[in-house]
Design a protein around this motif. Structure first.
Motif, PDB file in Angstrom:
ATOM      1  N   MET A  13       1.232  -1.504  -0.041  1.00  0.00           N
ATOM      2  CA  MET A  13       0.446   0.089   0.054  1.00  0.00           C
ATOM      3  C   MET A  13       1.269   0.965   0.117  1.00  0.00           C
ATOM      4  SD  MET A  13      -3.374   0.087   1.611  1.00  0.00           S
ATOM      5  CE  MET A  13      -2.566  -0.523   2.858  1.00  0.00           C
ATOM      6  N   PRO A  14       0.770   2.082  -0.804  1.00  0.00           N
ATOM      7  CA  PRO A  14       1.327   3.712  -1.041  1.00  0.00           C
ATOM      8  C   PRO A  14       1.668   4.306   1.061  1.00  0.00           C
ATOM      9  CG  PRO A  14      -0.757   3.742  -2.905  1.00  0.00           C
ATOM     10  CD  PRO A  14      -0.583   2.583  -1.716  1.00  0.00           C
ATOM     11  N   THR A  15       2.445   5.367   0.881  1.00  0.00           N
ATOM     12  CA  THR A  15       2.724   5.967   1.890  1.00  0.00           C
ATOM     13  C   THR A  15       2.756   7.305   1.508  1.00  0.00           C
ATOM     14  OG1 THR A  15       4.181   4.111   3.271  1.00  0.00           O
ATOM     15  CG2 THR A  15       4.090   6.268   4.256  1.00  0.00           C
ATOM     16  N   ILE A  16       2.294   8.195   2.114  1.00  0.00           N
ATOM     17  CA  ILE A  16       1.816   9.956   2.403  1.00  0.00           C
ATOM     18  C   ILE A  16       1.782   9.962   3.592  1.00  0.00           C
ATOM     19  CG2 ILE A  16       0.401   9.203   0.223  1.00  0.00           C
ATOM     20  CD1 ILE A  16      -1.117  10.164   3.041  1.00  0.00           C
ATOM     21  N   GLY A  17       2.176  11.771   2.762  1.00  0.00           N
ATOM     22  CA  GLY A  17       2.465  12.500   4.065  1.00  0.00           C
ATOM     23  C   GLY A  17       1.894  13.823   3.903  1.00  0.00           C
ATOM     24  N   VAL A  18       2.138  14.845   4.156  1.00  0.00           N
ATOM     25  CA  VAL A  18       0.766  16.151   3.867  1.00  0.00           C
ATOM     26  C   VAL A  18       2.221  16.499   4.879  1.00  0.00           C
ATOM     27  CG1 VAL A  18      -0.199  18.008   4.097  1.00  0.00           C
ATOM     28  CG2 VAL A  18      -0.873  15.120   4.041  1.00  0.00           C
ATOM     29  N   ALA A  19       2.720  17.706   4.512  1.00  0.00           N
ATOM     30  CA  ALA A  19       3.872  18.544   4.765  1.00  0.00           C
ATOM     31  C   ALA A  19       4.121  20.327   4.369  1.00  0.00           C
ATOM     32  CB  ALA A  19       5.215  18.310   4.936  1.00  0.00           C
ATOM     33  N   ILE A  20       4.379  21.333   5.147  1.00  0.00           N
ATOM     34  CA  ILE A  20       5.227  22.614   4.618  1.00  0.00           C
ATOM     35  C   ILE A  20       6.861  22.240   3.943  1.00  0.00           C
ATOM     36  CG2 ILE A  20       5.708  24.681   4.744  1.00  0.00           C
ATOM     37  CD1 ILE A  20       2.995  24.341   7.480  1.00  0.00           C
ATOM     38  N   ALA A  21       6.217  23.120   2.595  1.00  0.00           N
ATOM     39  CA  ALA A  21       7.690  22.386   2.255  1.00  0.00           C
ATOM     40  C   ALA A  21       8.732  24.142   2.506  1.00  0.00           C
ATOM     41  CB  ALA A  21       8.463  22.073   0.333  1.00  0.00           C
ATOM     42  N   LEU A  22       9.846  23.937   3.089  1.00  0.00           N
ATOM     43  CA  LEU A  22      10.381  25.368   3.213  1.00  0.00           C
ATOM     44  C   LEU A  22      10.649  26.153   1.513  1.00  0.00           C
ATOM     45  CD1 LEU A  22      11.178  24.254   6.444  1.00  0.00           C
ATOM     46  CD2 LEU A  22      13.447  25.011   6.562  1.00  0.00           C
ATOM     47  N   ALA A  23      11.248  27.032   2.274  1.00  0.00           N
ATOM     48  CA  ALA A  23      11.427  27.942   0.735  1.00  0.00           C
ATOM     49  C   ALA A  23      12.909  28.084   1.022  1.00  0.00           C
ATOM     50  CB  ALA A  23      11.306  29.570   1.404  1.00  0.00           C
ATOM     51  N   VAL A  39       3.692  15.549  -4.625  1.00  0.00           N
ATOM     52  CA  VAL A  39       2.784  14.768  -5.800  1.00  0.00           C
ATOM     53  C   VAL A  39       1.652  15.858  -6.145  1.00  0.00           C
ATOM     54  CG1 VAL A  39       3.404  12.566  -5.916  1.00  0.00           C
ATOM     55  CG2 VAL A  39       1.732  13.215  -4.391  1.00  0.00           C
ATOM     56  N   ARG A  40       1.341  16.293  -4.963  1.00  0.00           N
ATOM     57  CA  ARG A  40      -0.057  17.617  -5.051  1.00  0.00           C
ATOM     58  C   ARG A  40       0.556  18.531  -4.281  1.00  0.00           C
ATOM     59  NH1 ARG A  40      -6.240  17.175  -6.025  1.00  0.00           N
ATOM     60  NH2 ARG A  40      -6.344  18.962  -6.028  1.00  0.00           N
ATOM     61  N   ASP A  41       1.130  20.332  -4.469  1.00  0.00           N
ATOM     62  CA  ASP A  41       0.402  21.092  -3.772  1.00  0.00           C
ATOM     63  C   ASP A  41      -0.966  21.753  -3.375  1.00  0.00           C
ATOM     64  OD1 ASP A  41       0.663  22.506  -5.983  1.00  0.00           O
ATOM     65  OD2 ASP A  41       1.010  24.256  -4.939  1.00  0.00           O
ATOM     66  N   PHE A  42      -1.133  22.259  -2.481  1.00  0.00           N
ATOM     67  CA  PHE A  42      -2.853  22.847  -1.818  1.00  0.00           C
ATOM     68  C   PHE A  42      -2.093  24.449  -1.624  1.00  0.00           C
ATOM     69  CE2 PHE A  42      -2.498  18.101  -2.045  1.00  0.00           C
ATOM     70  CZ  PHE A  42      -4.052  18.153  -2.409  1.00  0.00           C
ATOM     71  N   ALA A  43      -2.586  25.515  -2.453  1.00  0.00           N
ATOM     72  CA  ALA A  43      -2.737  26.417  -1.970  1.00  0.00           C
ATOM     73  C   ALA A  43      -3.908  26.899  -1.279  1.00  0.00           C
ATOM     74  CB  ALA A  43      -2.937  27.689  -3.565  1.00  0.00           C
ATOM     75  N   LEU A  44      -3.561  27.878  -0.228  1.00  0.00           N
ATOM     76  CA  LEU A  44      -4.041  28.394   1.225  1.00  0.00           C
ATOM     77  C   LEU A  44      -4.598  29.399   0.334  1.00  0.00           C
ATOM     78  CD1 LEU A  44      -1.178  28.216   3.695  1.00  0.00           C
ATOM     79  CD2 LEU A  44      -3.076  26.556   3.473  1.00  0.00           C
ATOM     80  N   LEU A  82       1.071  17.537  -0.182  1.00  0.00           N
ATOM     81  CA  LEU A  82       1.146  16.088   0.031  1.00  0.00           C
ATOM     82  C   LEU A  82       2.235  15.003  -1.039  1.00  0.00           C
ATOM     83  CD1 LEU A  82      -0.562  12.955   0.420  1.00  0.00           C
ATOM     84  CD2 LEU A  82      -1.839  13.603  -2.092  1.00  0.00           C
ATOM     85  N   TYR A  83       2.855  14.294  -0.385  1.00  0.00           N
ATOM     86  CA  TYR A  83       3.898  13.736  -0.446  1.00  0.00           C
ATOM     87  C   TYR A  83       3.540  12.315  -0.324  1.00  0.00           C
ATOM     88  CZ  TYR A  83       6.756  17.639   1.088  1.00  0.00           C
ATOM     89  OH  TYR A  83       7.323  19.123   0.477  1.00  0.00           O
ATOM     90  N   ARG A  84       4.489  11.331  -1.446  1.00  0.00           N
ATOM     91  CA  ARG A  84       4.249  10.028  -1.612  1.00  0.00           C
ATOM     92  C   ARG A  84       5.284   9.603  -1.648  1.00  0.00           C
ATOM     93  NH1 ARG A  84       0.266   6.921  -5.752  1.00  0.00           N
ATOM     94  NH2 ARG A  84       0.445   4.889  -4.978  1.00  0.00           N
ATOM     95  N   HIS A  85       5.555   8.330  -0.826  1.00  0.00           N
ATOM     96  CA  HIS A  85       6.832   7.330  -0.801  1.00  0.00           C
ATOM     97  C   HIS A  85       7.032   6.963  -1.766  1.00  0.00           C
ATOM     98  CE1 HIS A  85       9.971   4.961   1.141  1.00  0.00           C
ATOM     99  NE2 HIS A  85      10.554   6.147   1.337  1.00  0.00           N
ATOM    100  N   ASP A  86       8.670   6.502  -2.466  1.00  0.00           N
ATOM    101  CA  ASP A  86       8.832   5.325  -3.027  1.00  0.00           C
ATOM    102  C   ASP A  86       9.958   5.095  -2.467  1.00  0.00           C
ATOM    103  OD1 ASP A  86      11.217   5.367  -5.514  1.00  0.00           O
ATOM    104  OD2 ASP A  86       8.879   4.909  -6.168  1.00  0.00           O
TER     105      ASP A  86
END
Length: 172
Positions: A1-11, A163-168, A151-155
């Motif tokens: 099963m895929p592993t995902i995480g959600v995070a804020i990327a640093l600038a 794999v996708r970003d979400f604008a505030l 949204l991050y996906r682990h490989d």
């Protein structure tokens, strides 16, 4: 099963600077982990659950305004967890509120530890290396705008990749 995480990327340039620092400490996984502030820790989901989670993340982003993060100095979770991190001094409550809204519905996942937004710079390294990271980054300071989260996906081969970003898009 895929592993995902959600995070804020640093600038940039701080993301690369801290990732290279982590690698300089001998962390062979540093190149597989983009520099980030975790909102949802790694979780295994089916493809359908990931699609449902993406819809949920879009709804959260629609109602949450951009905000500012300031990182300054270091902290540690030792002896509970072998981690040295750069501390948030501004944006803590916004990260907590955002993480709380995200960790509902399809992303209602249990946490191993209470949520504490931070940027990991040393993990599972020898004690002297952890002490060095704690001291060397004690004066680290940067500020950046948070206008999106990812949204991050682990490989297994390439590590964590967005794999996708979400604008505030919420009103200030």
């Amino acid at each position: 099963m895929p592993t995902i995480g959600v995070a804020i990327a640093l600038a940039e340039p701080w993301a690369t600077q801290l990732q290279e620092y982590r690698a300089s400490l001998g962390d062979e996984t540093a190149g597989l982990i983009p520099t980030h502030v975790t909102l949802v820790p790694p979780v295994e989901l089916t493809e359908q659950q990931i699609a449902d989670a993406a819809g949920h993340l879009d709804q959260v982003a629609t109602g949450f305004p951009p905000f500012l993060i300031q990182l300054r100095g270091t902290g540690t979770f030792r002896p509970v967890s072998p981690v040295v991190f750069v501390s948030l001094v501004q944006g803590i409550s916004q990260c907590e509120a955002l993480a709380d809204r995200i960790r509902r519905g399809p992303l209602d996942v249990p946490l191993q530890h209470p949520y504490h937004p931070h940027v990991t710079v040393a993990h599972h390294r020898p004690e002297d290396v952890m002490d060095r990271a704690f001291a060397e980054l004690a004066t680290f300071d940067c500020t950046f705008d948070v206008e999106r989260f990812h949204l991050y996906r682990h490989d297994d081969g390439t590590g964590w990749r967005p794999v996708r970003d979400f604008a505030l898009r919420g009103a200030l």
